[in-house]
Motif scaffolding. Structure first.
Motif, PDB file in Angstrom:
ATOM      1  N   ARG A   1      27.322 -25.704  51.037  1.00  4.22           N
ATOM      2  CA  ARG A   1      28.116 -24.484  51.222  1.00  4.22           C
ATOM      3  C   ARG A   1      28.800 -24.110  49.910  1.00  4.22           C
ATOM      4  NH1 ARG A   1      30.816 -25.785  57.175  1.00  4.22           N
ATOM      5  NH2 ARG A   1      28.852 -25.843  58.324  1.00  4.22           N
ATOM      6  N   GLU A   2      27.974 -23.960  48.887  1.00  2.00           N
ATOM      7  CA  GLU A   2      28.458 -23.693  47.540  1.00  2.00           C
ATOM      8  C   GLU A   2      27.865 -22.375  47.044  1.00  2.00           C
ATOM      9  OE1 GLU A   2      28.698 -26.227  43.335  1.00  2.00           O
ATOM     10  OE2 GLU A   2      27.738 -27.052  45.131  1.00  2.00           O
ATOM     11  N   ARG A   3      28.699 -21.516  46.503  1.00  2.00           N
ATOM     12  CA  ARG A   3      28.219 -20.224  46.031  1.00  2.00           C
ATOM     13  C   ARG A   3      27.207 -20.396  44.913  1.00  2.00           C
ATOM     14  NH1 ARG A   3      33.916 -16.769  46.158  1.00  2.00           N
ATOM     15  NH2 ARG A   3      33.928 -16.474  48.429  1.00  2.00           N
TER      16      ARG A   3
ATOM     17  N   GLU B   1      26.521 -16.234  48.791  1.00  2.00           N
ATOM     18  CA  GLU B   1      26.812 -17.393  49.626  1.00  2.00           C
ATOM     19  C   GLU B   1      25.517 -17.735  50.359  1.00  2.00           C
ATOM     20  OE1 GLU B   1      30.052 -16.215  52.123  1.00  2.00           O
ATOM     21  OE2 GLU B   1      31.550 -16.387  50.521  1.00  2.00           O
ATOM     22  N   PRO B   2      24.788 -18.755  49.910  1.00  2.00           N
ATOM     23  CA  PRO B   2      23.470 -19.046  50.495  1.00  2.00           C
ATOM     24  C   PRO B   2      23.598 -19.572  51.920  1.00  2.00           C
ATOM     25  CG  PRO B   2      24.116 -20.787  48.979  1.00  2.00           C
ATOM     26  CD  PRO B   2      25.164 -19.710  48.849  1.00  2.00           C
TER      27      PRO B   2
ATOM     28  N   VAL C   1      18.032 -16.410  52.534  1.00  2.00           N
ATOM     29  CA  VAL C   1      18.940 -15.538  53.271  1.00  2.00           C
ATOM     30  C   VAL C   1      20.351 -15.869  52.795  1.00  2.00           C
ATOM     31  CG1 VAL C   1      19.846 -14.914  55.534  1.00  2.00           C
ATOM     32  CG2 VAL C   1      17.416 -15.434  55.259  1.00  2.00           C
ATOM     33  N   ALA C   2      21.068 -14.865  52.301  1.00  2.10           N
ATOM     34  CA  ALA C   2      22.385 -15.112  51.719  1.00  2.10           C
ATOM     35  C   ALA C   2      23.275 -13.890  51.869  1.00  2.10           C
ATOM     36  CB  ALA C   2      22.239 -15.470  50.235  1.00  2.10           C
TER      37      ALA C   2
ATOM     38  N   ARG D   1      33.301 -23.469  46.813  1.00  2.00           N
ATOM     39  CA  ARG D   1      32.907 -23.648  48.218  1.00  2.00           C
ATOM     40  C   ARG D   1      33.255 -22.411  49.036  1.00  2.00           C
ATOM     41  NH1 ARG D   1      29.762 -28.306  48.084  1.00  2.00           N
ATOM     42  NH2 ARG D   1      30.678 -29.678  46.505  1.00  2.00           N
ATOM     43  N   PHE D   2      32.595 -22.285  50.187  1.00  6.76           N
ATOM     44  CA  PHE D   2      32.871 -21.147  51.060  1.00  6.76           C
ATOM     45  C   PHE D   2      32.724 -21.558  52.517  1.00  6.76           C
ATOM     46  CE2 PHE D   2      28.314 -21.044  50.306  1.00  6.76           C
ATOM     47  CZ  PHE D   2      27.781 -20.778  51.565  1.00  6.76           C
TER      48      PHE D   2
END
Length: 342
Positions: free
Chosen positions: A153-155, A173-174, A187-188, A213-214
């Motif tokens: 969960r890393e940009r 944001e993948p 898909v992001a 992170r997101f």
């Protein structure tokens, strides 16, 4: 060997060799007593390794298949071989194993020592893969970078080349990597455009995780459906093609689709064994007809009608270019010849 963790790893490495090890031989190898070996075997079993023991003068220990896959220890040669194989497979979207291959490759390369990573890269650069003809190969390093960013969960930031050739820089944001069997898509959520986007991975360059992170957003639909609807705005076709050869003779990009045996009536080339292939695609009928022709195999198009028309048109153009006249009633084809709508 007095260090228990080190001894257990050495013991596990020995047991992963496909043979039976007498307790006395293991004790000699590790310079401990047979009683210590028995205790270490019990520890491995507690960790989930199915170690089987046999009694008698020829008895010993061996690792057997269990209900779950325990961690494996690999030597240098084994690690390099697996990494090269996963890279080769990941570079071409292989239906059914694509996501698992990328996850495994990302995990392996994360812990691969630098000296082995260099060997893997050298072997990869020295080999040439025969593709399916659409040229949509992907650098495995791009896939592993993206897969790690999705999992962590890393940009992600990367350069992107659009269909019209326009070059942009993207910060996303993948969410998920999706394979259609012929191409990879990411898909992001696009941070600059504030909306969900689908990116063709073979058009991505210089991807790197930013470290930021997101919290994952909610995609309005299933990722596969999102990719299917967003295939460059093109219609998705349900394709059904009969081939006059056995399934194992099909090229790799077709073997990954739904294939079933069919009699001679369902395939081009008259009587004899054949197979029927069904799949969905967003490719244009003209391009798909050319891909089918490039297989060099006898085939008959059953659906959709547009694909049959495209195949007949292609056959006519090729026949004209070769200085011959395509028969008006031709309904089947081999290689570049025509195929009929069933």
């Amino acid at each position: 060997m007095t260090d228990t963790p080190a001894r257990l790893l050495t013991l596990l490495s020995l047991l992963q060799t496909p043979r039976e090890w007498p307790g006395s031989e293991l004790a000699d190898r590790l310079r401990v007593s047979t009683r210590t070996i028995r205790r270490d075997i019990d520890r491995l079993r507690e960790l989930g390794y199915p170690v089987e023991a046999t009694l008698g003068p020829e008895g010993g220990y061996r690792l057997v298949a269990g209900a779950a896959m325990p961690p494996l220890l690999l030597d240098d040669e084994e690690a390099v071989a697996i990494a090269v194989g996963l890279r080769a497979g990941a570079g071409h979207a292989v239906e059914g194993v694509e996501e698992a291959s990328v996850r495994a490759l990302a995990k392996l390369e994360q812990v691969l020592p630098g000296r082995l990573r260099h060997r893997v890269g050298a072997l990869q650069s020295a080999t040439i893969a025969v593709t399916r003809g659409d040229g949509a190969t992907v650098d495995p390093r791009t896939l592993t970078t993206m897969a790690s960013a999705v999992a962590g969960r890393e940009r992600l930031r990367f350069a992107y080349r659009a269909r019209d050739g326009a070059a942009t820089r993207r910060l996303v944001e993948p969410y998920r990597l999706v394979s259609t069997g012929s191409r990879w898509y990411l898909v992001a959520y696009d941070m600059d455009r504030e909306d969900w986007r689908t990116f063709r991975v073979d058009r991505v360059a210089e991807p790197f995780a930013t470290g930021a992170r997101f919290a994952p957003r909610e995609l309005p639909m299933d990722a596969v459906e999102f990719v299917r609807r967003g295939l460059h705005g093109r219609q998705v076709y349900e394709v059904e093609v009969g081939f006059g050869v056995a399934a194992e003779e099909l090229p790799g990009w077709l073997q990954g689709q739904a294939v079933e045996a069919a009699g001679g009536a369902g395939a081009a080339g008259g009587a004899g064994a054949g197979c029927l292939v069904r799949f969905e695609t967003g490719e244009s009928p003209e391009w798909l007809a050319a891909r089918l022709a490039l297989t060099g195999l006898p085939f008959t198009v059953h659906a959709p009608e547009l694909l049959g028309e495209a195949a007949r048109s292609l056959a006519g153009r090729l026949a004209a270019g070769a200085g011959t006249r395509a028969g008006a009633g031709a309904t089947t084809g081999t290689g570049a010849a025509a195929a009929a709508a069933g």
